[in-house]
Structures are given as structure tokens and as C-alpha cells.
Design an enzyme around this catalytic site. Structure first.
Site, PDB file in Angstrom:
ATOM      1  CB  CYS A 278      -0.938   0.031   1.191  1.00  0.00           C
ATOM      2  SG  CYS A 278      -2.034  -1.389   1.239  1.00  0.00           S
TER       3      CYS A 278
ATOM      4  CG  LEU B  55      -6.960  -3.574  -4.239  1.00  0.00           C
ATOM      5  CD1 LEU B  55      -6.984  -2.113  -3.799  1.00  0.00           C
ATOM      6  CD2 LEU B  55      -7.993  -4.384  -3.455  1.00  0.00           C
TER       7      LEU B  55
ATOM      8  CB  VAL C 215      -3.658   0.708  -4.971  1.00  0.00           C
ATOM      9  CG1 VAL C 215      -3.589   1.443  -3.644  1.00  0.00           C
ATOM     10  CG2 VAL C 215      -4.310   1.586  -6.028  1.00  0.00           C
ATOM     11  CD  GLU C 216      -3.532  -3.548  -1.072  1.00  0.00           C
ATOM     12  OE1 GLU C 216      -2.503  -3.692  -0.400  1.00  0.00           O
ATOM     13  OE2 GLU C 216      -4.606  -3.193  -0.565  1.00  0.00           O
ATOM     14  CB  SER C 217       1.853  -5.376  -4.805  1.00  0.00           C
ATOM     15  OG  SER C 217       1.097  -5.794  -5.940  1.00  0.00           O
TER      16      SER C 217
END
Length: 542
Positions: A30, A151, A154-156
Site C-alpha cells: 500500500c 487494486l 495500489v497494493e503492490s
């Protein structure tokens, strides 16, 4: 809720895709994007939802809502589809269900960051190439909004090997307890958090459960995914007890979560109309890149590469869930292959027979212990026990042990029962290791319970270096070399440098009279690592 559709006049700018996907960069969970400029919480409260009609979008300026140009809904059935319609990103842009209904100052900050960092979007969309089609397929199969397919950016930063400082791992950044609760397998051989397909299934299961738990509100579900169910429930309860609103924008949540949801919403705005933001996406055709092939038994990944007529490094990149040189003895035995390589793999596998693992035969010496042999050959005691049908740790000098090892191209894999293995492997000099075919820093680090950063620092190489068979690596620190490398022998000044807008490693190195290699070594990052405003780097200045 109406869906936004892309018009014939909206043009994606597309970047040619390299044939071999570049090695992943280790990023924190994140935090693959920088923190946005802090915004006034009073402007981020309830006035964030945009009411939309079939023909236009209503701008509620009295509530601080800003509509971005180019988000007007037009005919959902254009007369002629533009050329980019065959890309998976176009498919994602037309499957957005909720993100474009929100716009506020927090989201605008995230949009501006993406606009100001076009190289980031180009790189992450290329890195997503092997897996994004399968993820989109699974999201659509479940009838979920395609915002969820974004997603992992955004996460990784779409790096399946990403690990955070809090030990979250993989594309979807699962902590170990959460992974276990979702049924993701983790042991010496395999970590389902790094397996893109297994982790995607688990992440969507989790998001669906959160969506149902929090009144079918996707913003709350995403907040719970980031902050944890308990933290979100406590924030809702606190606001409810105080007579306050309980929507996402009103809740007292951790700073990371306050940024996390607007990041995804801002990213969705950008991906809905990249041309408007002057961004270039990598060309990712809307078709499968990989095929999941169940071999049915443990198989060496180096052998998979040979049978598929591919470079081993590509097989390792496509199968990051396997932490060692082979699939798990007890499964899974599924390997991801580029679609075009499947026919050759099937034919070569059929001709190979049943032997998918190579072995060394080691004659036990006086004074040997099972634990010592396991450490020497980079394996585990239970692997030796299982391979040799041992019920305990007692071994006898003069007996032989079968030791599974990585396949070397040109060999013929031999069955364990045949005992037709090479002679004893020579002893590795203390603290040094000779790279074998198929090795990577990640696998060597796991084998000897080290970190990639440690090995890279001790050998003065980047963390994303490609290793060569026969290359010698130091597996312990050299006190003098380490002192010289860090500049401590000459007592330099350690400077904490905060990355500014527009900085690059080359620019920072030039301004401070050091080399890029110095900066990457001091900060244990790769030469190709992304840096972002606000990030702190250590510099040693004479």
C-alpha cells in the site's frame, strides 16, 4: 447507478510490450504510490458522491465536488470501435461501476500524482501483463466491479514478489494470518500469497465477504481490506455513538487507509481516460497470456523451462508462488506457461516419462548430521526425511542419501528409485556459493535463510540482478568490504535526503557527487527501483 462508457474519440496511448517481463521490484504494501499532499479533512467529509445521468454529469460545486473534463457519458454503442478496444485496459475502463461516481480533493490529489508520474503507469501496466487478463476474467466471472482488478496496482505495483515492512506479501498484500484464514498454503516450498492466481481468488473471496458485511458499500469494503475489519467496525461504532455519519469519508481511520481508498478511485479515473491525462499504457491484448498446466507431480522449474523451450527466469517470474527450485511435493503442481509454449511443453513432457526431478547421491561421512547435510545442500531436514523414507534424524556413515536438487540444462532427469545420480557434490567453501542454472537471489536467500538485500549488499550487486551459472557469491559479510562500501572507513557524513518532485537516481547522484551504484547499495534498492516524492534516501557524503 449508470456506467460510464468510453467514446470513439477517447484514445488510449499504448506502449509496446517487451517480450520478457522485467523482474519485479520489491515494494512496500500500500505504499507503491507516495503519500498525497495532506488535505483538509473538512473538505473530505460527506460531499463526495457525484450524481450522474445518461447524458451528462451534474457538478455540485456547493459541496466541493469537482468534475474532471472528459467524464461525460455518451452513447454506450459507438458506430465504430477504436483500435484500442482489443486491449484489456479498455475492457477494464468499461467495467468500472462505482469509482467515477466520486470526486473530491483527495481523489484529485491522487489523479494529479498519476498525471505527474507517467512512467509509473507505463511500468506497472507492463508488469501486469502476465496476470491482468486472468484477474479481469475472474472479477467479471463473479459479477464484481472491475475497479477491483486495479487494486494490485495500489497494493503492490503489480509485483507478485512484493513484501511490505509489515510482512504483507504478494500482489494483494496479504498478512500471514489473513492468508491462513483464507486457505492460502504457506511453507518452505510454496507461499500462496505470491501465487497470482491463488491470491486473486482469495482476495476476491475476502472482498466479497467485506462488501456483504459492510452494507454492500465498496468504499467501506476497501477500507476494511486495508485497515482490517475490526478497525473499521470500531470507527463506525465511534461515529455512530457520537451521532456522526458513518460513510467512508466521515470515519476516523488510519492515515494509510484515508489515502488508500482515494488512490484506487483516482487510479480508476485515470485508467478510464488515460489519453486525457496524457498517459501511456502498455499494450496488453485482451486475451490470455498464460495457461495453467497441471503436471500432476512435483517438477523442477528449470526442467519446465527446458521442456517449454523458454528461459528459466521467465518461468520463475510466471510462477512466483514456488519459493524453491521445484513445485511442492504434495501440490500444487500447476505451472503457468505462456500460451504459445504449451504445445512444445506437452510434447516434450510426454517424451520425458515420469522423471521430473533430478537428484544427487551423497555418501554420509563420519560426523555428519541430517541438519548439517540439509544446510550444506540448501534443503530442509523434512525434505531429506521424506525423500529417503527416514522416520527420524539418525543416519549411518557409509549409507547414501538422495538429495533433490535443481535441474541443469542438458541433463536427463533420473528417478529417485534408480539411484542414477551424479557423484557427491563438492563442499561449498564457507561463506561462498557458486550460482547454478536457474538460481536467483530470491531462491538463494530462502535456501540459506538470508535476505535478498543482504546478499546484494555483500556482493555489491543490485537486488534485481540476473545471476550467471558459475558466478561466485559471498553469503556472509566481509567486515572490511562492508566498511569501505558504506564509506565508514573514511568517516563520511550520513545525509537523509528526501526525494523531491522530478527527482531520479541519476539526478540525485549528480547533485551530490556520488554514483547511482552507491545510492542503490546504501539504500538496498535496485537500479530500476521507482522512487517517489517524500521517500527518504541515505547518502554518504565525504
Amino acid at each position: 447507478m449508470s456506467r460510464r462508457t468510453t467514446t470513439p474519440g477517447t484514445r488510449f496511448r499504448l506502449k509496446p510490450l517487451s517480450l520478457l517481463i522485467a523482474s519485479g521490484i520489491f515494494l512496500q504494501a500500500c505504499s507503491s504510490l507516495p503519500s498525497s499532499t495532506q488535505v483538509d479533512e473538512d473538505n473530505a467529509s460527506t460531499g463526495n458522491r457525484i450524481e450522474r445521468t445518461a447524458g451528462n454529469t451534474r457538478n455540485n460545486r456547493q459541496r466541493g465536488v469537482v468534475i474532471n473534463p472528459g467524464t461525460v457519458e455518451l452513447s454506450p454503442q459507438p458506430e465504430a470501435l477504436p483500435s484500442h478496444a482489443d486491449t484489456v485496459w479498455y475492457r477494464v475502463s468499461n467495467g468500472l461501476q462505482f469509482a467515477l461516481d466520486y470526486h473530491n480533493e483527495q481523489i484529485e490529489d491522487e489523479i494529479e500524482w498519476f498525471r505527474d508520474n507517467p512512467g509509473y503507469i507505463a511500468e506497472v501496466t507492463e508488469r501486469a501483463t502476465p496476470f491482468i487478463y486472468e484477474i479481469v476474467q475472474e472479477v467479471e466471472r463473479r459479477g464484481l466491479p472491475l475497479e477491483l482488478a486495479l487494486l494490485p496496482i495500489v497494493e503492490s505495483a503489480f509485483n507478485p514478489m512484493a513484501r511490505s515492512s509489515q510482512s504483507a506479501a504478494g500482489l494483494w498484500q496479504f498478512m500471514a494470518p489473513t492468508a491462513a484464514s483464507l486457505g492460502l498454503k504457506r511453507d518452505w516450498w510454496y507461499d500462496g500469497r505470491h501465487d497470482p492466481m491463488a491470491a486473486t481468488s482469495a482476495a476476491l473471496d475476502y472482498l466479497q465477504a467485506l462488501h456483504a458485511q459492510f452494507d454492500e458499500d465498496w468504499l467501506l469494503a476497501l477500507a476494511a481490506y486495508n485497515a482490517g475489519q475490526g478497525n473499521l467496525q470500531r470507527a463506525i461504532r465511534s461515529n455512530r455513538d457520537d451521532g456522526l455519519a458513518t460513510d467512508f469519508w466521515s470515519l476516523p481511520l488510519p492515515a494509510e487507509t484515508v489515502r488508500h481508498v482515494p488512490r484506487l478511485l483516482g487510479l480508476a479515473h485515470v485508467m478510464a481516460d488515460p489519453d486525457h491525462f496524457e498517459l501511456t499504457l502498455s499494450v496488453v491484448p485482451d486475451q490470455p497470456y498464460v495457461h495453467a498446466y497441471d503436471v500432476g507431480a512435483q517438477i523442477d522449474l528449470g526442467l519446465v523451462a527446458t521442456l517449454a523451450e523458454l528461459e528459466p527466469e521467465l518461468i520463475y517470474q510466471l510462477n512466483p508462488g514456488y519459493l524453491q527450485w521445484a513445485t511442492h511435493p504434495d501440490g500444487p503442481h500447476t505451472v503457468l506457461l505462456p500460451v504459445g509454449s504449451v504445445p512444445a511443453f506437452e510434447q516434450n513432457l510426454a517424451e520425458l516419462g515420469d522423471s521430473h526431478i533430478t537428484w544427487d547421491r551423497y555418501t554420509i561421512q563420519s560426523g555428519d548430521t541430517l541438519s548439517g547435510i540439509a544446510a550444506r545442500f540448501g534443503t530442509q531436514i523434512n525434505v531429506l526425511q521424506q525423500t529417503n523414507n527416514l522416520t527420524g534424524s539418525r543416519i549411518v556413515a557409509g549409507d547414501s542419501l538422495l538429495i533433490p536438487r535443481a535441474y541443469h540444462p542438458g541433463e536427463t532427469p533420473l528417478s529417485a528409485s534408480g539411484l542414477l545420480a551424479v557423484a557427491n557434490t563438492p563442499t561449498v567453501p564457507a561463506g561462498q556459493y557458486t550460482v547454478r542454472s536457474g538460481d536467483s537471489l530470491w531462491r538463494i536467500a530462502n535456501r540459506y535463510q538470508l535476505t535478498v538485500n543482504e546478499i546484494a549488499t555483500w556482493n555489491d550487486i543490485a537486488t534485481d540482478s540476473v545471476l550467471r551459472p558459475g558466478q561466485r557469491l559471498r553469503l556472509e559479510p566481509d567486515t572490511l568490504a562492508t566498511a569501505d562500501a558504506n564509506g565508514t572507513s573514511n568517516n563520511p557524513s550520513a545525509l537523509q535526503y528526501e526525494v523531491r518532485q522530478g527527482d531520479s537516481l541519476a539526478r540525485i547522484a549528480r547533485e551530490h557527487g556520488v554514483s547511482i551504484e552507491d545510492i542503490t547499495r546504501w539504500n538496498q534498492i535496485g537500479r530500476r527501483s521507482l522512487i517517489h516524492p517524500g521517500q527518504e534516501l541515505v547518502l554518504y557524503i565525504d
